[in-house]
Design a protein around this motif. Sequence first.
Motif, short mmCIF file in Angstrom:
data_model
loop_
_atom_site.label_atom_id
_atom_site.label_comp_id
_atom_site.label_asym_id
_atom_site.label_seq_id
_atom_site.Cartn_x
_atom_site.Cartn_y
_atom_site.Cartn_z
N ARG A 198 51.33 107.03 41.30
CA ARG A 198 50.07 106.38 41.54
C ARG A 198 49.77 105.35 40.63
O ARG A 198 49.05 104.37 41.26
N SER A 199 50.16 105.32 39.55
CA SER A 199 49.64 104.13 38.53
C SER A 199 50.45 103.02 38.59
O SER A 199 50.14 101.82 38.01
N ARG A 200 51.20 102.92 39.84
CA ARG A 200 52.11 101.55 39.76
C ARG A 200 51.00 100.36 40.05
O ARG A 200 51.25 99.26 39.73
N GLU A 201 50.21 100.58 40.74
CA GLU A 201 49.33 99.48 41.33
C GLU A 201 48.53 98.99 40.25
O GLU A 201 47.71 97.93 40.15
N GLN A 202 48.15 99.85 39.14
CA GLN A 202 47.46 99.42 37.93
C GLN A 202 48.34 98.46 36.97
O GLN A 202 47.79 97.82 36.06
N THR A 203 49.63 98.05 37.13
CA THR A 203 50.46 97.39 36.31
C THR A 203 50.53 96.19 36.87
O THR A 203 51.01 94.96 36.28
N VAL A 204 50.05 95.85 38.26
CA VAL A 204 49.96 94.56 38.66
C VAL A 204 48.92 94.12 39.46
O VAL A 204 47.86 94.89 39.56
N THR A 205 48.79 92.69 39.47
CA THR A 205 47.54 92.04 40.40
C THR A 205 48.22 91.02 41.59
O THR A 205 48.97 90.57 41.17
N GLU A 206 47.53 91.26 42.47
CA GLU A 206 48.03 90.72 43.78
C GLU A 206 47.18 89.64 44.23
O GLU A 206 45.97 89.90 44.52
N TYR A 207 47.48 88.58 44.94
CA TYR A 207 46.94 87.39 45.29
C TYR A 207 47.78 87.31 46.73
O TYR A 207 48.82 87.21 46.84
N LYS A 208 46.80 86.89 47.94
CA LYS A 208 47.31 86.70 49.18
C LYS A 208 46.92 85.58 49.64
O LYS A 208 45.46 84.90 49.28
N GLY A 209 47.11 84.73 50.65
CA GLY A 209 46.94 83.50 51.41
C GLY A 209 47.93 83.00 52.17
O GLY A 209 48.95 83.26 52.23
N THR A 210 47.63 81.83 52.71
CA THR A 210 48.49 81.05 53.77
C THR A 210 49.17 80.29 52.81
O THR A 210 50.43 79.69 53.00
N SER A 211 48.56 79.83 51.60
CA SER A 211 49.16 78.73 50.64
C SER A 211 48.60 79.07 49.17
O SER A 211 47.25 78.94 49.12
N LEU A 212 49.32 79.16 48.23
CA LEU A 212 48.96 79.29 46.76
C LEU A 212 49.83 78.43 46.02
O LEU A 212 50.96 78.12 46.16
N LYS A 213 49.01 77.84 45.03
CA LYS A 213 49.95 76.92 44.01
C LYS A 213 49.96 77.59 42.84
O LYS A 213 49.09 78.22 42.20
N LEU A 214 51.13 77.52 42.27
CA LEU A 214 51.52 78.24 41.08
C LEU A 214 51.91 77.16 39.94
O LEU A 214 52.56 76.39 40.18
N SER A 215 51.46 77.47 38.65
CA SER A 215 51.94 76.94 37.44
C SER A 215 52.31 77.85 36.32
O SER A 215 51.40 78.88 36.35
N ALA A 216 53.15 77.21 35.40
CA ALA A 216 53.27 78.41 34.31
C ALA A 216 53.49 77.43 33.04
O ALA A 216 54.17 76.56 32.98
N ARG A 217 53.18 78.13 31.80
CA ARG A 217 53.42 77.53 30.65
C ARG A 217 54.16 78.66 29.61
O ARG A 217 53.51 79.81 29.77
#
Length: 297
Positions: free
Chosen positions: A244-263
């Motif tokens: 049951r705790s698995r959902e607490q380890t992640v954050t989810e985002y939804k949409g038709t289009s998302l922009k991702l960047s990382a450092r």
Amino acid sequence: MIKPLPKQAVLIVNAMSRKGADAFEQARDLLVESGVELLATHAIKDPDALRPAVCQALAEKAPMIIVGGGDGSLSSTIDDFLGTDTVFALLPLGTANSFSRTLGIPQDLEGAVRVIAEGRKLRIDLGSIDGDYFANAAAMGLSPMIAETVPHKLKRTLGMIGYLIWAARVAIQFKPFRLTIDDGSTIHRTWATEVRIFNGRFHGGIELTDNACVQSGQIMVQAVTGRSLFGLAWSWFATLFKLRSREQTVTEYKGTSLKLSARPQQKISVDGELCASTPCEVSVARAAVWVAAPVPA
């Protein structure tokens, strides 16, 4: 209304996939015995020849093309089906077979052939990373490091166990990264150890989310947040055993289009193959292709 599958098809098997070399003749015989007329059959031993063979069958307007291989083979060919009425059918012959699991296709050859012979046409979405379409899932973090370095013989011989052994080896080189997600209305920033980009529910052969669907019209980004490698290991453990705790380890985002960047900049593995990097835009192609799927119970 259930749409029946065509009874004519071209069979193309990646003989370099984990089970491909052994399965080609058996699959051909099972398909014929099940009433599928094979217009042509190809056992591909050069991975670079797989996509040209599919494109040739599409140009000849084959009613259905059956591709046998792992997730990488399937993802590298499925985008060629966009804009056609040809049905994409699959035989799960790889290591993880995540896309076939998403569609509910049995993992044994007999069961997969039965779906092709008796199943239905289903219109599904595809994910896209900067215009490059994929069937099931992409990831950044530890997964691309594994995809980039795992020896083919280890993957072919030991399958999922080989992946786990190699993951333990490369984990010591892993570092968390700063993730930014722009959903068009809000910019989200967080530390992350892994990011999964979902069209389907499975990644690495494991069901990592209940909230993605190949007919939803949305793309989903799931981030394992934090800076701890132990946290990433716990997320995989909790997910593997559906705690049951698995959902607490992640954050989810939804949409038709998302922009991702990382450092720092992150490489991205798409259905198990390394072929993209940040920054990028992920989106969904709504009802993009026809696939062969099981009839609902």
